[in-house]
Design a protein around this motif. Structure first.
Motif, mmCIF file in Angstrom:
data_model
loop_
_atom_site.group_PDB
_atom_site.id
_atom_site.type_symbol
_atom_site.label_atom_id
_atom_site.label_comp_id
_atom_site.label_asym_id
_atom_site.label_seq_id
_atom_site.Cartn_x
_atom_site.Cartn_y
_atom_site.Cartn_z
ATOM 1 N N ALA A 211 2.622 12.995 1.160
ATOM 2 C CA ALA A 211 3.778 12.212 0.727
ATOM 3 C C ALA A 211 4.836 12.158 1.824
ATOM 4 O O ALA A 211 5.442 11.104 2.078
ATOM 5 C CB ALA A 211 4.361 12.811 -0.546
ATOM 6 N N LYS A 212 5.070 13.304 2.501
ATOM 7 C CA LYS A 212 6.054 13.323 3.576
ATOM 8 C C LYS A 212 5.613 12.440 4.748
ATOM 9 O O LYS A 212 6.431 11.736 5.370
ATOM 10 C CB LYS A 212 6.260 14.756 4.050
ATOM 11 C CG LYS A 212 7.339 14.876 5.125
ATOM 12 C CD LYS A 212 7.553 16.316 5.539
ATOM 13 C CE LYS A 212 8.633 16.397 6.631
ATOM 14 N NZ LYS A 212 8.872 17.789 7.062
ATOM 15 N N THR A 213 4.303 12.460 5.054
ATOM 16 C CA THR A 213 3.800 11.615 6.136
ATOM 17 C C THR A 213 4.004 10.140 5.817
ATOM 18 O O THR A 213 4.398 9.343 6.682
ATOM 19 C CB THR A 213 2.310 11.898 6.359
ATOM 20 O OG1 THR A 213 2.152 13.296 6.645
ATOM 21 C CG2 THR A 213 1.758 11.078 7.509
ATOM 22 N N ARG B 35 3.818 5.753 -5.515
ATOM 23 C CA ARG B 35 3.738 5.828 -6.977
ATOM 24 C C ARG B 35 2.743 6.896 -7.405
ATOM 25 O O ARG B 35 3.016 7.670 -8.342
ATOM 26 C CB ARG B 35 3.331 4.466 -7.528
ATOM 27 C CG ARG B 35 3.219 4.438 -9.044
ATOM 28 C CD ARG B 35 2.822 3.080 -9.555
ATOM 29 N NE ARG B 35 2.695 3.074 -11.002
ATOM 30 C CZ ARG B 35 2.337 2.016 -11.718
ATOM 31 N NH1 ARG B 35 2.071 0.870 -11.100
ATOM 32 N NH2 ARG B 35 2.247 2.089 -13.023
ATOM 33 N N ARG B 36 1.589 6.952 -6.732
ATOM 34 C CA ARG B 36 0.624 8.009 -7.066
ATOM 35 C C ARG B 36 1.206 9.387 -6.754
ATOM 36 O O ARG B 36 0.959 10.350 -7.492
ATOM 37 C CB ARG B 36 -0.663 7.780 -6.280
ATOM 38 C CG ARG B 36 -1.463 6.577 -6.744
ATOM 39 C CD ARG B 36 -2.850 6.578 -6.132
ATOM 40 N NE ARG B 36 -2.783 6.433 -4.671
ATOM 41 C CZ ARG B 36 -2.839 5.255 -4.052
ATOM 42 N NH1 ARG B 36 -2.935 4.139 -4.750
ATOM 43 N NH2 ARG B 36 -2.786 5.196 -2.745
ATOM 44 N N ALA B 37 1.989 9.496 -5.674
ATOM 45 C CA ALA B 37 2.615 10.779 -5.356
ATOM 46 C C ALA B 37 3.646 11.163 -6.414
ATOM 47 O O ALA B 37 3.777 12.342 -6.787
ATOM 48 C CB ALA B 37 3.270 10.702 -3.981
ATOM 49 N N ALA B 38 4.403 10.170 -6.931
ATOM 50 C CA ALA B 38 5.391 10.460 -7.964
ATOM 51 C C ALA B 38 4.733 10.930 -9.252
ATOM 52 O O ALA B 38 5.311 11.730 -10.002
ATOM 53 C CB ALA B 38 6.248 9.223 -8.227
ATOM 54 N N GLU C 195 14.480 14.619 -9.828
ATOM 55 C CA GLU C 195 15.225 14.094 -8.689
ATOM 56 C C GLU C 195 14.280 13.525 -7.632
ATOM 57 O O GLU C 195 14.556 12.472 -7.034
ATOM 58 C CB GLU C 195 16.078 15.203 -8.087
ATOM 59 C CG GLU C 195 17.029 14.750 -7.005
ATOM 60 C CD GLU C 195 18.200 13.957 -7.554
ATOM 61 O OE1 GLU C 195 18.891 13.272 -6.769
ATOM 62 O OE2 GLU C 195 18.437 14.021 -8.784
ATOM 63 N N MET C 196 13.137 14.204 -7.405
ATOM 64 C CA MET C 196 12.168 13.715 -6.420
ATOM 65 C C MET C 196 11.561 12.380 -6.852
ATOM 66 O O MET C 196 11.392 11.459 -6.055
ATOM 67 C CB MET C 196 11.063 14.767 -6.251
ATOM 68 C CG MET C 196 10.101 14.467 -5.111
ATOM 69 S SD MET C 196 10.836 14.756 -3.494
ATOM 70 C CE MET C 196 10.884 13.095 -2.823
ATOM 71 N N ARG C 197 11.251 12.276 -8.137
ATOM 72 C CA ARG C 197 10.699 11.013 -8.638
ATOM 73 C C ARG C 197 11.710 9.879 -8.526
ATOM 74 O O ARG C 197 11.358 8.738 -8.239
ATOM 75 C CB ARG C 197 10.243 11.184 -10.094
ATOM 76 C CG ARG C 197 8.872 11.841 -10.238
ATOM 77 C CD ARG C 197 8.353 11.703 -11.660
ATOM 78 N NE ARG C 197 9.158 12.501 -12.589
ATOM 79 C CZ ARG C 197 8.880 13.757 -12.935
ATOM 80 N NH1 ARG C 197 7.816 14.370 -12.411
ATOM 81 N NH2 ARG C 197 9.642 14.415 -13.782
ATOM 82 N N LEU C 198 13.003 10.208 -8.762
ATOM 83 C CA LEU C 198 14.030 9.182 -8.636
ATOM 84 C C LEU C 198 14.125 8.664 -7.205
ATOM 85 O O LEU C 198 14.241 7.454 -6.967
ATOM 86 C CB LEU C 198 15.385 9.741 -9.090
ATOM 87 C CG LEU C 198 15.552 9.958 -10.599
ATOM 88 C CD1 LEU C 198 16.898 10.615 -10.884
ATOM 89 C CD2 LEU C 198 15.444 8.638 -11.348
ATOM 90 N N TRP C 199 14.074 9.563 -6.207
ATOM 91 C CA TRP C 199 14.149 9.108 -4.823
ATOM 92 C C TRP C 199 12.906 8.331 -4.414
ATOM 93 O O TRP C 199 13.003 7.340 -3.675
ATOM 94 C CB TRP C 199 14.362 10.305 -3.900
ATOM 95 C CG TRP C 199 15.757 10.845 -3.937
ATOM 96 C CD1 TRP C 199 16.141 12.103 -4.274
ATOM 97 C CD2 TRP C 199 16.946 10.126 -3.623
ATOM 98 N NE1 TRP C 199 17.502 12.237 -4.210
ATOM 99 C CE2 TRP C 199 18.031 11.021 -3.798
ATOM 100 C CE3 TRP C 199 17.230 8.834 -3.229
ATOM 101 C CZ2 TRP C 199 19.351 10.665 -3.587
ATOM 102 C CZ3 TRP C 199 18.552 8.476 -3.003
ATOM 103 C CH2 TRP C 199 19.592 9.366 -3.179
ATOM 104 N N LEU C 200 11.748 8.767 -4.881
ATOM 105 C CA LEU C 200 10.526 8.006 -4.576
ATOM 106 C C LEU C 200 10.573 6.613 -5.200
ATOM 107 O O LEU C 200 10.148 5.619 -4.592
ATOM 108 C CB LEU C 200 9.291 8.767 -5.066
ATOM 109 C CG LEU C 200 8.965 10.070 -4.331
ATOM 110 C CD1 LEU C 200 7.762 10.746 -4.967
ATOM 111 C CD2 LEU C 200 8.691 9.801 -2.856
ATOM 112 N N GLY D 232 0.821 -1.210 0.000
ATOM 113 C CA GLY D 232 0.000 0.000 0.000
ATOM 114 C C GLY D 232 0.851 1.254 0.000
ATOM 115 O O GLY D 232 0.548 2.234 -0.712
ATOM 116 N N ALA D 233 1.949 1.241 0.788
ATOM 117 C CA ALA D 233 2.842 2.400 0.789
ATOM 118 C C ALA D 233 3.505 2.602 -0.569
ATOM 119 O O ALA D 233 3.671 3.738 -1.039
ATOM 120 C CB ALA D 233 3.905 2.227 1.869
ATOM 121 N N SER D 234 3.870 1.507 -1.228
ATOM 122 C CA SER D 234 4.488 1.609 -2.548
ATOM 123 C C SER D 234 3.510 2.199 -3.562
ATOM 124 O O SER D 234 3.886 3.054 -4.381
ATOM 125 C CB SER D 234 4.961 0.228 -3.002
ATOM 126 O OG SER D 234 5.503 0.289 -4.303
#
Length: 392
Positions: A343-345, A224-227, A298-303, A218-220
């Motif tokens: 996303a941060k939470t 993915r939706r956040a990315a 860069e944010m998408r890469l880290w996610l 679920g977290a993954s």
């Protein structure tokens, strides 16, 4: 009362002697009949009638007797014929019954002979079966000894595999599967000394379930939706000021003709996306990526790194990726936005869970297995295994 007899009237024998003045002397007159003679006439008539009736009754009786006699004679003849036929049928049935009895006796003697032969064969088969059962018991005893040793070795292998998956791979799913198979093998042994081992395995399985309670799938999916929506996240004030606004080269005119407005309306989303992704430079390349595009990439890469490490159960890579993703998000995006905060939470919850997660200890399982006394199991490490905390 008695009546007086009337005087008899005498009738003379010679009518000539009858006086002229007598009443019987007239023409057409008859002489009176004496009373006794009238009785005689009546008696004679009754006799004749009675005789005729008696003769008629006798005649009819004789005819009825003849008829009944003929009928009785015919009936007796028919009964005689039926009795004769019945006697013949009885004789034939008696002969058939005698032949059947003889055949039954012959069959009984034959079956008795066969039965004795079958009993002899059954006795011999029983002896052979007893010998085979004895040999089978010996083979089964030998096989059970080998099967027991094989089962114990299988349990040892499963426990060692569970220890390897827990201490090296940090894979609670594989560890739980190995312990479940070991518990099934212990249940198949059906021995009372393995009950403490099964209790210890059950306790470890519960601890593994608590240690793997985080919904990684679920977290993954949430990450993915956040990315997918990173482009819509608002940047911090410094990041927004650092990015210049692209000047509009097209004059805003609503009075242009339709063949000008329609291509402009179709090209405007493409031009906006292009202006967000690239900027004009005076260096060797005429176009370069914009700062916002680099930040979002860069944010998408880290996610993506967090998702891959979470699904691969790589604890070290996951810890490093979570730390970098949280730091990059805090530096470049507005923390007050709802999507950024969600996303941060999610990232912070994953980091807290995997940072403070402690693996269960398999040492009680190995101690109980060694105390069962079936076979010497592999030794277990004395210290409990905890997840390493690696800082990037």
């Amino acid at each position: 009362m008695s009546q007086k007899p009337e005087p008899e009237t005498l009738i003379p024998d010679n009518p000539a002697e009858t006086p002229a003045d007598s009443p019987a002397s007239g023409q057409g007159e008859q002489r009176p009949v004496p009373e006794r003679r009238a009785y005689a006439y009546w008696l004679l008539t009754l006799f004749v009638v009675f005789s005729g009736s008696l003769i008629s009754v006798s005649w009819y009786g004789w005819m009825l007797f003849q008829t009944n006699s003929s009928r009785i004679h015919d009936l007796l003849d028919g009964q005689q014929r039926q009795q004769t036929q019945l006697q013949q049928v009885q004789q034939e049935d008696h002969q058939a019954l005698t032949a059947l009895r003889a055949q039954i006796m012959e069959n009984q003697s034959t079956e008795q002979t066969r039965l004795h032969a079958l009993q002899d064969q059954a006795g011999q088969s029983q002896q052979r079966l007893s010998a085979l059962e004895t040999q089978l018991a010996r083979l089964q005893d030998q096989l059970n000894r080998g099967t027991l040793a094989w089962q114990i070795e299988d349990i040892n292998t499963l426990l060692a595999h569970a220890q390897e998956q827990l201490s090296i791979a940090h894979n609670p799913t594989s560890t739980a599967a190995a312990l479940t198979l070991a518990d099934q093998r212990l249940a198949a042994l059906a021995r009372p000394q393995v009950i403490p081992v099964r209790a210890a395995i059950s306790e470890v399985l519960q601890q593994l379930q608590r240690a793997d309670a985080f919904d990684a799938v679920g977290a993954s999916l949430a990450l993915r939706r956040a990315a997918d929506t990173v482009n819509d996240w608002p940047l911090t004030g410094q990041a927004k000021a650092a990015e210049p606004a692209a000047p509009s080269t097209e004059p805003a005119s609503d009075n242009a003709p339709w063949y000008v407005r329609w291509p402009r309306a179709a090209w405007q989303p493409v031009a906006d996306w292009f202006s967000q992704q690239f900027i004009l430079t005076r260096e060797g390349t005429p176009f370069g990526q914009s700062a916002r595009h680099q930040t979002d990439q860069e944010m998408r890469l880290w996610l993506t790194a967090v998702r891959e490490a979470m699904m691969a159960r790589d604890h070290r890579a996951l810890t490093a990726a979570l730390t970098q993703a949280i730091e990059w998000l805090d530096q470049h995006y507005d923390p007050h936005d709802a999507t950024v905060l969600a996303a941060k939470t999610q990232l912070q919850a994953a980091a807290d869970f995997y940072r403070h997660r402690a693996w269960p200890d398999l040492a009680p399982v190995f101690r109980a297995w060694q105390a069962a006394g079936l076979i010497t199991p592999p030794t277990a490490p004395a210290a409990p295994i905890t997840a390493p905390e690696t800082q990037p």
